[in-house]
Design an enzyme around this catalytic site. Structure first.
Site, PDB file in Angstrom:
ATOM      1  N   ILE A   1       0.869  -1.163   0.000  1.00  0.00           N
ATOM      2  CA  ILE A   1       0.000   0.000   0.000  1.00  0.00           C
ATOM      3  C   ILE A   1       0.916   1.226   0.000  1.00  0.00           C
ATOM      4  CG2 ILE A   1      -1.988  -1.084   1.069  1.00  0.00           C
ATOM      5  CD1 ILE A   1      -1.164   0.007   3.741  1.00  0.00           C
ATOM      6  N   ASP A   2       0.408   2.337  -0.489  1.00  0.00           N
ATOM      7  CA  ASP A   2       1.226   3.532  -0.653  1.00  0.00           C
ATOM      8  C   ASP A   2       1.755   4.042   0.674  1.00  0.00           C
ATOM      9  OD1 ASP A   2       0.657   3.484  -3.369  1.00  0.00           O
ATOM     10  OD2 ASP A   2      -1.080   4.807  -3.155  1.00  0.00           O
ATOM     11  N   LYS A   3       2.838   4.773   0.594  1.00  0.00           N
ATOM     12  CA  LYS A   3       3.478   5.359   1.777  1.00  0.00           C
ATOM     13  C   LYS A   3       2.477   6.109   2.650  1.00  0.00           C
ATOM     14  CE  LYS A   3       6.633   9.125   2.977  1.00  0.00           C
ATOM     15  NZ  LYS A   3       7.559  10.158   2.450  1.00  0.00           N
TER      16      LYS A   3
END
Length: 369
Positions: free
Chosen positions: A177-179
């Site tokens: 999942i994105d930062k």
């Protein structure tokens, strides 16, 4: 297309011309050939049957995660070499030519080292871990983020496990999942667990639900967004949506359901059929409802509401409270790779996102008076 056989492909995703799939790296160009000493970062050897072809076209065929403009920029800076000599973009590659990317800094050591970083572990057994990731934590080392990642934290947590090697690609992260997205993800501790979990993601049998605050008041209470996702042709830090029959990108499907309306923004639940890079962020922007505070997709601007100074001040305060895309991976379900048991996990919204929703609820009550 001419057949090109790369002799050596640099797997370290920290290179100038190779962007991270989740775009968590630095956005600044680091081409610099002013140093007296240059270091090889990428090498490819032209096949014996290679026809004469411009080096920028040649490289775009093998460096799939970059653009021709970036390759041309590297050539202009003297970083593209043919047989040991710097060449320009119009150099014609011949059979047997050795084409290299040379930079004035050594290759970064991509070895994953354990780091004592706190983890919110929701569940753990001999085969896997389920982690509730906070926003701001990169999941895997990449360009601009060489340490301090979730993978480094997992390596520390499992440092006494002789069967877990953080540098072995057959174990570890199953998905990303994105930062700046918070929420649940699963890590495999054994090769067998990773193989079986990855197969579930591939066959779309996992169960994932996200909650997102998006700009605007959606017309429908629920809907389906379908469209291929690929890198934006003009901004490679973004993903864009293309028609299904365009031949561009990979098919992606997102289902959404309205959970709560705040007039100018809407809380939605998103269910993923596929797991493309930035899928929810790109699909919601394509629908005309970017995620609130999502700088990369334009959600950090006031897209809905009044022009009053008080409203502008409210939005600034709201974005200061949650200074990232308002997206949380709330649930995750899968079949246990060893026992076959169906497992489902749910996490509370991250505190910043919960406070953001509370702020909007107070604002909505004020509007209704």
């Amino acid at each position: 297309m001419d057949e090109i056989l790369p002799a050596v492909l640099d797997e370290a995703q920290e290179e100038l011309l190779l962007d991270e799939d989740d775009f968590e790296g630095s956005t600044s160009s680091r081409i610099d050939s002013t140093s007296d000493e240059l270091y090889e970062h990428y090498r490819v050897v032209a096949d014996k049957g290679q026809q004469l072809l411009r080096v920028d076209k040649f490289l775009i065929n093998v460096m799939h995660d970059t653009s021709r403009n970036r390759i041309q920029a590297a050539a202009d800076a003297g970083c593209i070499h043919a047989n040991g000599q710097a060449v320009k973009s119009n150099y014609r590659v011949k059979p047997g030519d050795v084409i290299t990317l040379m930079l004035n800094r050594p290759r970064f050591d991509s070895t994953i080292k354990p780091e004592d970083i706190p983890l919110n572990i929701v569940y753990e057994d001999e085969a896997l871990m389920v982690i509730n990731k906070p926003s701001g934590l990169v999941v895997h080392p990449g360009c601009g983020n060489y340490n301090g990642t979730l993978v480094n934290a997992v390596a520390w947590h499992l440092r006494d496990n002789p069967d877990y090697d953080p540098n072995d690609p057959t174990v570890g992260l199953v998905h990303r999942i994105d930062k700046d997205t918070s929420g649940l993800l699963v890590v495999a501790k054994t090769p067998d667990a990773k193989t079986k979990l990855c197969a579930q993601f591939f066959h779309k049998t996992t169960r994932r639900r996200y909650q997102a605050l998006v700009w605007g008041n959606l017309q429908e209470d629920e809907g389906r967004i379908e469209g291929n996702i690929a890198r934006h042709p003009k901004d490679r830090m973004q993903m864009a949506v293309f028609p299904l029959d365009s031949g561009v990108g990979k098919p992606a499907v997102t289902h959404y359901r309205v959970l709560e309306r705040f007039g100018y923004v809407t809380l939605v639940e998103c269910i993923l059929e596929t797991g493309r890079t930035h899928q929810i962020r790109a699909h919601m922007k394509h629908l005309g409802h970017p995620l609130f505070a999502d700088e990369r997709y334009g959600g950090d601007q006031i897209l809905w509401g009044t022009r009053s100074s008080s409203y502008s001040s409210f939005i600034r305060n709201a974005m200061a409270l949650c200074p990232r895309q308002a997206l949380h991976a709330k649930t995750l379900g899968f079949q246990h790779p060893t026992t076959g048991e169906e497992m489902d996990f749910e996490s509370d919204l991250a505190l910043d996102m919960q406070q953001l929703l509370d702020k909007w609820r107070v604002y909505l009550k004020g509007m209704q008076k």
